[in-house]
Design a protein around this motif. Structure first.
Motif, mmCIF file in Angstrom:
data_model
loop_
_atom_site.group_PDB
_atom_site.id
_atom_site.type_symbol
_atom_site.label_atom_id
_atom_site.label_comp_id
_atom_site.label_asym_id
_atom_site.label_seq_id
_atom_site.Cartn_x
_atom_site.Cartn_y
_atom_site.Cartn_z
ATOM 1 N N HIS A 32 9.680 26.158 29.482
ATOM 2 C CA HIS A 32 10.337 27.692 30.002
ATOM 3 C C HIS A 32 9.841 28.698 29.515
ATOM 4 N N LYS A 33 9.095 28.751 28.359
ATOM 5 C CA LYS A 33 8.362 29.763 27.813
ATOM 6 C C LYS A 33 7.350 30.318 28.986
ATOM 7 N N VAL A 34 6.944 29.333 29.492
ATOM 8 C CA VAL A 34 5.607 29.571 30.636
ATOM 9 C C VAL A 34 6.046 30.418 31.524
ATOM 10 N N TRP A 35 7.080 30.617 32.201
ATOM 11 C CA TRP A 35 7.594 31.245 33.282
ATOM 12 C C TRP A 35 7.785 33.033 32.766
ATOM 13 N N GLY A 36 7.439 33.293 31.808
ATOM 14 C CA GLY A 36 7.832 34.757 31.354
ATOM 15 C C GLY A 36 7.084 35.814 32.230
ATOM 16 N N ASP A 37 5.841 35.471 32.966
ATOM 17 C CA ASP A 37 5.283 36.180 33.836
ATOM 18 C C ASP A 37 5.748 36.325 35.256
ATOM 19 N N CYS A 38 6.442 35.155 35.468
ATOM 20 C CA CYS A 38 7.168 34.911 36.832
ATOM 21 C C CYS A 38 7.902 35.858 37.393
ATOM 22 N N ILE A 39 8.685 36.455 36.459
ATOM 23 C CA ILE A 39 9.874 37.400 36.773
ATOM 24 C C ILE A 39 9.216 38.667 37.422
ATOM 25 N N LYS A 40 8.034 39.024 36.988
ATOM 26 C CA LYS A 40 7.060 40.201 37.585
ATOM 27 C C LYS A 40 6.523 40.003 39.012
ATOM 28 N N CYS A 41 6.707 38.621 39.556
ATOM 29 C CA CYS A 41 5.958 37.947 40.932
ATOM 30 C C CYS A 41 6.766 38.429 41.938
ATOM 31 N N ALA A 42 6.279 38.935 42.906
ATOM 32 C CA ALA A 42 7.267 39.351 44.565
ATOM 33 C C ALA A 42 7.844 37.770 44.862
ATOM 34 N N LYS A 43 7.045 36.822 44.428
ATOM 35 C CA LYS A 43 7.512 35.560 45.293
ATOM 36 C C LYS A 43 8.736 35.009 44.382
ATOM 37 N N PHE A 44 8.869 35.321 43.114
ATOM 38 C CA PHE A 44 10.011 34.897 42.149
ATOM 39 C C PHE A 44 11.317 35.037 42.830
ATOM 40 N N PRO A 45 12.206 33.877 42.836
ATOM 41 C CA PRO A 45 11.955 32.649 42.105
ATOM 42 C C PRO A 45 11.595 31.426 43.259
ATOM 43 N N ASP A 46 11.109 31.688 44.365
ATOM 44 C CA ASP A 46 10.527 31.004 45.359
ATOM 45 C C ASP A 46 8.963 30.814 45.214
ATOM 46 N N CYS A 47 8.619 30.195 44.099
ATOM 47 C CA CYS A 47 7.220 30.343 43.696
ATOM 48 C C CYS A 47 6.541 28.985 44.600
ATOM 49 N N ASP A 48 5.508 29.370 45.129
ATOM 50 C CA ASP A 48 4.769 28.360 45.922
ATOM 51 C C ASP A 48 3.628 27.835 45.586
ATOM 52 N N GLU A 49 3.359 28.399 44.207
ATOM 53 C CA GLU A 49 2.020 27.864 43.419
ATOM 54 C C GLU A 49 2.222 26.626 42.962
ATOM 55 N N ILE A 50 1.085 25.717 42.830
ATOM 56 C CA ILE A 50 1.056 24.377 42.438
ATOM 57 C C ILE A 50 0.642 24.225 40.678
ATOM 58 N N ALA A 51 1.623 23.558 40.042
ATOM 59 C CA ALA A 51 1.564 23.637 38.432
ATOM 60 C C ALA A 51 0.450 22.303 38.276
ATOM 61 N N MET A 52 -0.572 22.594 37.470
ATOM 62 C CA MET A 52 -1.563 21.400 37.082
ATOM 63 C C MET A 52 -1.672 21.490 35.891
ATOM 64 N N LEU A 53 -1.913 20.266 35.177
ATOM 65 C CA LEU A 53 -1.933 20.334 33.559
ATOM 66 C C LEU A 53 -3.139 19.272 33.315
ATOM 67 N N MET A 54 -3.700 19.399 32.251
ATOM 68 C CA MET A 54 -5.105 18.948 31.684
ATOM 69 C C MET A 54 -4.692 18.469 30.301
ATOM 70 N N GLU A 55 -4.809 17.193 30.017
ATOM 71 C CA GLU A 55 -4.683 16.559 28.597
ATOM 72 C C GLU A 55 -6.025 16.936 28.027
ATOM 73 N N LEU A 56 -6.234 17.383 26.928
ATOM 74 C CA LEU A 56 -7.694 17.576 26.048
ATOM 75 C C LEU A 56 -7.875 16.485 25.227
ATOM 76 N N GLU A 57 -6.908 15.432 24.880
ATOM 77 C CA GLU A 57 -7.400 14.482 23.929
ATOM 78 C C GLU A 57 -7.866 13.250 24.581
#
Length: 150
Positions: free
Chosen positions: A125-150
């Protein structure tokens, strides 16, 4: 030339980000936010002109976000985006992070580095701190992507 951002880069970075924020492609960043996070940024500049930027924002002990990836339209398709994102990934590895994520409208670009699409609920949830500032909040249409570094 790829390098860490300097104070003189902040206003050009803001102008570049504002261009894409105006199109709805990313969040804008205030000058205050950019000065505070200046050390997170990598830039590519040529002959004194900023061509692109990206930031590595550490979120938690094992997680960081690659954010604010922007390339001037004149420098598009010349590897500038690849340079700044790879620099962020390299730094994440060097400082001992285990994972990096991004929120994007360009999943094919990030997939080339090894990012995979994940459900947003997999990110803390900590990740979403900036989302409140977004005009699209709470209906975010961005795609979340993750990369494992190990």
């Amino acid at each position: 030339m790829l390098r860490k951002a300097q104070i003189s880069d902040i206003k050009p970075i803001q102008k570049l980000l504002a261009h894409y924020a105006g199109k709805g492609d990313m969040l804008s960043r205030s000058l205050s936010e950019l000065y505070e996070s200046m050390r997170d940024f990598y830039v590519v500049e040529e002959d004194g002109v900023l061509l692109g930027a990206s930031a590595l924002h550490v979120v938690w002990e094992d997680l960081a976000e690659v954010r604010s990836v922007a390339v001037s339209e004149e420098a598009g398709r010349k590897g500038v985006g690849t340079q700044v994102v790879q620099a962020c990934i390299d730094e994440a590895r060097a400082i001992g992070l285990k994972r990096v994520f991004c929120l994007t409208y360009k999943p094919d670009f990030f997939a080339r580095f090894g990012f995979r699409i994940v459900d947003k609920s997999e990110l803390p949830h900590k990740v979403w701190g900036d989302c409140i500032k977004c005009a699209k909040f709470p209906d975010c249409d961005e795609i979340a992507m993750l990369m494992e570094l190990e």
